[in-house]
Design an enzyme around this catalytic site. Structure first.
Site, PDB file in Angstrom:
ATOM      1  N   SER A   1      33.798  32.194  33.674  1.00 33.54           N
ATOM      2  CA  SER A   1      33.972  33.373  34.538  1.00 33.54           C
ATOM      3  C   SER A   1      33.275  33.060  35.845  1.00 33.54           C
ATOM      4  CB  SER A   1      33.305  34.604  33.906  1.00 33.54           C
ATOM      5  OG  SER A   1      33.215  35.657  34.859  1.00 33.54           O
TER       6      SER A   1
ATOM      7  N   TYR B   1      26.212  38.786  30.132  1.00 35.06           N
ATOM      8  CA  TYR B   1      27.512  38.120  30.280  1.00 35.06           C
ATOM      9  C   TYR B   1      27.404  36.950  31.256  1.00 35.06           C
ATOM     10  CZ  TYR B   1      32.596  37.792  31.105  1.00 35.06           C
ATOM     11  OH  TYR B   1      33.900  37.367  31.220  1.00 35.06           O
TER      12      TYR B   1
ATOM     13  N   ALA C   1      24.746  35.187  32.197  1.00 32.76           N
ATOM     14  CA  ALA C   1      23.934  34.074  31.681  1.00 32.76           C
ATOM     15  C   ALA C   1      24.733  33.265  30.659  1.00 32.76           C
ATOM     16  CB  ALA C   1      22.661  34.623  31.050  1.00 32.76           C
TER      17      ALA C   1
HETATM   18  P1  NAD Z   1      41.082  40.489  26.329  1.00 37.69           P
HETATM   19  O1  NAD Z   1      40.108  41.467  25.781  1.00 37.69           O
HETATM   20  O2  NAD Z   1      42.417  40.962  26.761  1.00 37.69           O
HETATM   21  O3  NAD Z   1      41.275  39.276  25.309  1.00 37.69           O
HETATM   22  C1  NAD Z   1      40.217  38.728  24.574  1.00 37.69           C
HETATM   23  C2  NAD Z   1      40.706  38.433  23.167  1.00 37.69           C
HETATM   24  O4  NAD Z   1      39.623  37.821  22.441  1.00 37.69           O
HETATM   25  C3  NAD Z   1      41.118  39.704  22.388  1.00 37.69           C
HETATM   26  O5  NAD Z   1      42.408  39.546  21.843  1.00 37.69           O
HETATM   27  C4  NAD Z   1      40.052  39.816  21.316  1.00 37.69           C
HETATM   28  O6  NAD Z   1      40.534  40.399  20.113  1.00 37.69           O
HETATM   29  C5  NAD Z   1      39.659  38.361  21.132  1.00 37.69           C
HETATM   30  N1  NAD Z   1      38.344  38.234  20.494  1.00 37.69           N
HETATM   31  C6  NAD Z   1      37.230  38.964  20.725  1.00 37.69           C
HETATM   32  N2  NAD Z   1      36.248  38.574  19.909  1.00 37.69           N
HETATM   33  C7  NAD Z   1      36.751  37.574  19.148  1.00 37.69           C
HETATM   34  C8  NAD Z   1      36.214  36.769  18.122  1.00 37.69           C
HETATM   35  N3  NAD Z   1      34.956  36.927  17.684  1.00 37.69           N
HETATM   36  N4  NAD Z   1      37.001  35.820  17.562  1.00 37.69           N
HETATM   37  C9  NAD Z   1      38.288  35.660  17.968  1.00 37.69           C
HETATM   38  N5  NAD Z   1      38.857  36.407  18.928  1.00 37.69           N
HETATM   39  C10 NAD Z   1      38.099  37.352  19.515  1.00 37.69           C
HETATM   40  O7  NAD Z   1      40.312  39.832  27.562  1.00 37.69           O
HETATM   41  P2  NAD Z   1      40.682  38.611  28.516  1.00 37.69           P
HETATM   42  O8  NAD Z   1      40.381  39.033  29.891  1.00 37.69           O
HETATM   43  O9  NAD Z   1      42.003  38.028  28.234  1.00 37.69           O
HETATM   44  O10 NAD Z   1      39.519  37.600  28.090  1.00 37.69           O
HETATM   45  C11 NAD Z   1      39.748  36.222  27.876  1.00 37.69           C
HETATM   46  C12 NAD Z   1      38.565  35.439  28.413  1.00 37.69           C
HETATM   47  O11 NAD Z   1      38.503  35.586  29.826  1.00 37.69           O
HETATM   48  C13 NAD Z   1      37.198  35.874  27.881  1.00 37.69           C
HETATM   49  O12 NAD Z   1      36.422  34.745  27.587  1.00 37.69           O
HETATM   50  C14 NAD Z   1      36.614  36.642  29.044  1.00 37.69           C
HETATM   51  O13 NAD Z   1      35.196  36.646  29.038  1.00 37.69           O
HETATM   52  C15 NAD Z   1      37.175  35.847  30.206  1.00 37.69           C
HETATM   53  N6  NAD Z   1      37.167  36.548  31.496  1.00 37.69           N
HETATM   54  C16 NAD Z   1      37.878  37.693  31.668  1.00 37.69           C
HETATM   55  C17 NAD Z   1      37.821  38.337  32.913  1.00 37.69           C
HETATM   56  C18 NAD Z   1      38.583  39.616  33.168  1.00 37.69           C
HETATM   57  O14 NAD Z   1      38.335  40.259  34.191  1.00 37.69           O
HETATM   58  N7  NAD Z   1      39.497  40.017  32.313  1.00 37.69           N
HETATM   59  C19 NAD Z   1      37.070  37.802  33.946  1.00 37.69           C
HETATM   60  C20 NAD Z   1      36.370  36.630  33.729  1.00 37.69           C
HETATM   61  C21 NAD Z   1      36.423  35.998  32.504  1.00 37.69           C
END
Ligand code: NAD
Length: 247
Positions: free
Chosen positions: A136, A149, A151
């Site tokens: 991120s 988050y 860190a």
């Molecule tokens: P999202 O919530 O749509 O998808 C995340 C998925 O991870 C979900 O389907 C959830 O069920 C799954 N998940 C959660 N805990 C889990 C576990 N213990 N084991 C297996 N699956 C698990 O969110 P997203 O935005 O698609 O997130 C994907 C990645 O992107 C994450 O690592 C998040 O930190 C990162 N990210 C997102 C953003 C944002 O703004 N959306 C920004 C920066 C980084």
């Protein structure tokens, strides 16, 4: 022909958001995809011949190990891993041990479990492989209101660079995507509860990103188009880091 055609790619968090979009783009590139999530299989992937969907909690080493073995049993090998599953339950909570512990377990231990299991499998196959973690921009510049988050995502970046260095001589590439704010379910639900965390107006491009825009970067980093790229963190953030705005 796509360089990913016929490759076996594992993606965590594949039921939603960036992971879901990545599975779709990999299928379009004719890869075979092993998607894992704690949530159930989305309808789009049910009965799809090239998708193996497994309910896995990435924080459990035992479950991740069993998943990778099952993927190899189904598809015969593993060529790439995308440890993407993540949570952000923090949003202004600065001092709850339970939030810290669970965020470490999913966002950092989960990446560790998936990356190291993939690396072991690449060695077992005597093959090169590629890993693309989801970090991120909060791991590059601290995100106000989200010290836990931020860190932990810095930790993901540290693992990415360290693994890249350790495994480069074998030809195993490791990179990370660093998304800015993205309109995935996690983000949309979070800002419904806490509108003050809506970051769209702080992005120089004046909007949040789409999951498909993140998936494109992941697919590029996995592909042979990025064959000399390792140890890098590619931000897809609409200019947010450049402008110096805090995520
Ligand atoms: P999202 O919530 O749509 O998808 C995340 C998925 O991870 C979900 O389907 C959830 O069920 C799954 N998940 C959660 N805990 C889990 C576990 N213990 N084991 C297996 N699956 C698990 O969110 P997203 O935005 O698609 O997130 C994907 C990645 O992107 C994450 O690592 C998040 O930190 C990162 N990210 C997102 C953003 C944002 O703004 N959306 C920004 C920066 C980084």
């Amino acid at each position: 022909m796509s360089s990913l055609e016929g490759k076996v790619v594992a993606v965590t968090g594949g039921a939603s958001g960036i992971g879901f979009a990545t599975v779709q783009k990999l299928l379009a590139a004719k890869a075979k995809v092993a998607a894992a999530d704690v949530s159930p299989c989305p309808d789009a992937f049910k009965d799809h011949a090239d998708v193996m969907f497994t309910v896995v909690d990435v924080s459990s080493r035992t479950q991740v190990n069993g998943w990778v073995q099952a993927v190899v049993a189904r598809f015969g090998r593993l060529d790439a891993m995308v440890p993407n599953a993540g949570i952000n339950h923090e949003m202004g909570i600065y001092d709850e041990d339970a939030v810290f512990q669970r965020t470490v377990a999913v966002n950092l231990t989960g990446v560790w479990n998936c990356g190291t299991e993939a690396y072991r499998q690449f060695n077992t196959q005597n093959s090169v492989g590629v890993i693309c973690n989801t970090a991120s921009i909060a791991g590059i510049r601290p995100s106000k209101g989200a010290p836990i988050y931020s860190a932990i995502k810095s930790g993901v970046i540290g693992l990415t660079k360290s693994w890249a260095l350790e495994w480069a001589a074998q030809g195993v590439r490791v990179n990370a995507l660093a998304p800015g704010p993205v309109a995935s379910a996690g983000y949309i639900n979070a800002i419904k509860e806490k509108p003050e965390f809506d970051l769209s107006q702080r992005v120089p491009m004046q909007r949040v990103g789409e999951p498909e825009e993140m998936a494109s970067v992941i697919v590029f980093l996995l592909s042979s188009e990025a064959s000399f790229v390792t140890g890098h963190v590619v931000a897809a953030d609409g200019g947010m880091l450049l402008a110096g705005s805090s995520p």
